[in-house]
Design a protein around this motif. Structure first.
Motif, PDB file in Angstrom:
ATOM      1  N   VAL A   1       0.691  -1.404   0.167  1.00 10.19           N
ATOM      2  CA  VAL A   1       0.195  -0.056  -0.002  1.00 10.19           C
ATOM      3  C   VAL A   1       0.886   2.202   0.047  1.00 10.19           C
ATOM      4  N   CYS A   2       0.009   2.380  -0.054  1.00 11.87           N
ATOM      5  CA  CYS A   2       1.015   3.592   0.128  1.00 11.87           C
ATOM      6  C   CYS A   2       2.143   3.596   1.067  1.00 11.87           C
ATOM      7  N   ARG A   3       3.357   3.784   0.518  1.00 13.07           N
ATOM      8  CA  ARG A   3       4.448   4.330   1.554  1.00 13.07           C
ATOM      9  C   ARG A   3       4.062   4.988   2.658  1.00 13.07           C
TER      10      ARG A   3
ATOM     11  N   ARG B   1      -2.531  -9.064   9.248  1.00 13.19           N
ATOM     12  CA  ARG B   1      -1.158  -8.772   8.144  1.00 13.19           C
ATOM     13  C   ARG B   1      -1.847  -8.016   7.017  1.00 13.19           C
ATOM     14  N   ILE B   2      -0.940  -7.791   5.864  1.00 10.99           N
ATOM     15  CA  ILE B   2      -1.500  -7.346   4.468  1.00 10.99           C
ATOM     16  C   ILE B   2      -0.793  -8.467   3.544  1.00 10.99           C
ATOM     17  N   GLY B   3      -1.829  -9.500   3.513  1.00 12.13           N
ATOM     18  CA  GLY B   3      -1.648 -10.151   2.114  1.00 12.13           C
ATOM     19  C   GLY B   3      -1.930 -10.577   1.060  1.00 12.13           C
ATOM     20  N   VAL B   4      -1.847 -11.580   0.043  1.00 11.42           N
ATOM     21  CA  VAL B   4      -2.982 -11.884  -0.428  1.00 11.42           C
ATOM     22  C   VAL B   4      -4.719 -11.478  -0.955  1.00 11.42           C
ATOM     23  N   GLU B   5      -4.253 -12.512   0.982  1.00  9.68           N
ATOM     24  CA  GLU B   5      -6.103 -12.270   1.120  1.00  9.68           C
ATOM     25  C   GLU B   5      -6.245 -10.513   1.695  1.00  9.68           C
TER      26      GLU B   5
ATOM     27  N   HIS C   1       7.190 -14.961   0.924  1.00  6.60           N
ATOM     28  CA  HIS C   1       6.762 -15.802   0.899  1.00  6.60           C
ATOM     29  C   HIS C   1       4.926 -15.472   1.655  1.00  6.60           C
ATOM     30  N   LEU C   2       4.868 -14.536   1.708  1.00 11.78           N
ATOM     31  CA  LEU C   2       2.803 -14.237   2.675  1.00 11.78           C
ATOM     32  C   LEU C   2       2.774 -14.332   0.590  1.00 11.78           C
ATOM     33  N   PHE C   3       3.362 -13.044   0.169  1.00 16.14           N
ATOM     34  CA  PHE C   3       3.508 -13.499  -0.954  1.00 16.14           C
ATOM     35  C   PHE C   3       3.467 -14.469  -2.518  1.00 16.14           C
ATOM     36  N   ALA C   4       4.494 -14.541  -2.538  1.00 17.23           N
ATOM     37  CA  ALA C   4       4.887 -15.985  -3.235  1.00 17.23           C
ATOM     38  C   ALA C   4       4.474 -16.995  -3.322  1.00 17.23           C
ATOM     39  N   ASP C   5       3.712 -17.406  -1.595  1.00 17.52           N
ATOM     40  CA  ASP C   5       3.634 -19.085  -1.323  1.00 17.52           C
ATOM     41  C   ASP C   5       2.270 -19.647  -2.043  1.00 17.52           C
ATOM     42  N   PRO C   6       1.050 -18.033  -2.262  1.00 21.60           N
ATOM     43  CA  PRO C   6      -0.470 -18.550  -2.321  1.00 21.60           C
ATOM     44  C   PRO C   6      -0.451 -18.646  -3.458  1.00 21.60           C
ATOM     45  N   VAL C   7       1.007 -17.837  -4.763  1.00 25.50           N
ATOM     46  CA  VAL C   7       0.492 -18.034  -6.257  1.00 25.50           C
ATOM     47  C   VAL C   7       1.023 -19.182  -6.898  1.00 25.50           C
ATOM     48  N   LEU C   8       2.693 -19.666  -6.378  1.00 29.63           N
ATOM     49  CA  LEU C   8       3.595 -20.065  -6.962  1.00 29.63           C
ATOM     50  C   LEU C   8       3.207 -21.425  -6.007  1.00 29.63           C
TER      51      LEU C   8
END
Length: 345
Positions: free
Chosen positions: A161-163, A227-231, A305-312
């Motif tokens: 999200v915005c810095r 958290r702020i992850g893929v979901e 891993h928070l963003f890559a694991d659910p996708v890859l």
């Protein structure tokens, strides 16, 4: 967000032409792109009254990076940077803050401007010299090129999200964790921060663009979910009743002292009011990930891993991370294999 995709497009072009691009080459071209973009941006912000988006100066950095990758000579490189700056989008930053949308800081037009500038210069097209590089008033930002690296002063975003929202999100994360709180205990939130961040607002976003360009709703997500992850980047989050409750119970206020302090760093203070009458207030915080408070390797891996694991998938994500960890040693064939691994369906 302009340099990386632009460089990858040019690398793909070179490889399709049979040109070898090693891992060390790719890291070098990215470093050139970042360094030139940073310095061009610093000049622009210091010498132009209007607050322009990063698309304006990332175009210049990408042109420099692409010129090196394609082997342009000094004159062609100069023309490429001049073309990129001339055609780069000098769009007004605060317009995309006031109206969050897919224009996204102009990077969507800055990247192709930089790429086209390189290809045009390679073909003999000429451009006016880039004033953010060659103007007399630009000297102070360029005289130590090669001796000092602006790229070493960069920050890494912990959240997508915005810095400007990050200090308040970090404060919420810390207060919730340190005091073993759950979101049901929170009845009110107060965020004190700098002027431009207050303009982000974002209490009741209708789209994900509005949410990720806001401050209140991302803070509410952190309080409610930790958290702020893929979901949390799916549209359903906008209607989550607990997140919406906390968002609507949040005040966003400017503190003039914080505005004055927020020059190179961004600051915020957050207070949580609980149902039992207790209040917890954070210290004045800047965002984790700044050069003086960097994310650790473990924290970077946690974000990855928070963003890559659910996708890859976990196995593929681990393979990507392993190759990334030795990227400077990869041959051109291994670079190609890396991209296949990342991009395979």
């Amino acid at each position: 967000s302009a340099i990386i995709p632009g460089v990858l497009a040019l690398v793909d072009r070179q490889m399709s032409l049979g040109v070898s691009v090693t891992g060390a080459d790719l890291l070098c071209v990215i470093a050139i792109g970042y360094e030139v973009a940073y310095r061009s941006g610093l000049v622009q912000h210091a010498t132009v009254s209007d607050y322009h988006t990063s698309g304006a100066w990332t175009a210049v950095g990408l042109a420099a990076a692409g010129a090196w990758l394609l082997g342009l000579d000094a004159a062609q490189t100069r023309h490429a940077m001049g073309i990129a700056e001339y055609h780069g989008p000098r769009s007004q930053m605060m317009r995309c803050i006031e109206y969050p949308s897919m224009v996204r800081d102009g990077v969507g037009w800055g990247a192709p401007s930089g790429i086209m500038a390189v290809l045009l210069a390679q073909g003999g097209f000429t451009g006016a010299p880039a004033i953010t590089v060659e103007a007399e008033q630009a000297h102070d930002w360029w005289h130590d090129l090669g001796e000092r690296w602006e790229i070493s002063e960069t920050h890494y975003k912990r959240y997508p999200v915005c810095r400007w929202a990050h200090p308040a999100i970090d404060a919420a994360r810390l207060l919730m964790s340190q005091n073993d709180l759950n979101s049901e205990q929170v009845v009110a939130v107060r965020i004190e921060t700098f002027k431009y961040a207050v303009e982000l607002g974002g209490q009741n976003p209708k789209t994900l663009d509005e949410m990720t360009y806001g401050i209140i709703f991302p803070v509410a997500i952190m309080i409610a979910r930790g958290r702020i992850g893929v979901e949390e980047l799916q549209a359903a989050v906008l209607e989550d009743p607990e997140i919406c409750r906390i968002s609507n119970a949040t005040q966003l206020l400017e503190d003039p002292a914080i505005t004055e302090k927020s020059i190179k760093k961004r600051w915020a203070r957050l207070t949580l009011a609980l149902s039992d009458g207790r209040e917890f207030t954070s210290e004045l915080m800047s965002a984790k990930g700044d050069p003086d408070d960097p994310l650790s390797d473990a924290e970077l891996a946690e974000k990855y891993h928070l963003f890559a694991d659910p996708v890859l998938g976990v196995s593929r994500a681990e393979s990507v991370k392993e190759m990334a960890g030795r990227f400077d040693t990869l041959s051109s064939d291994e670079v190609s294999d890396f991209f296949d691994l990342v991009l395979e369906a």
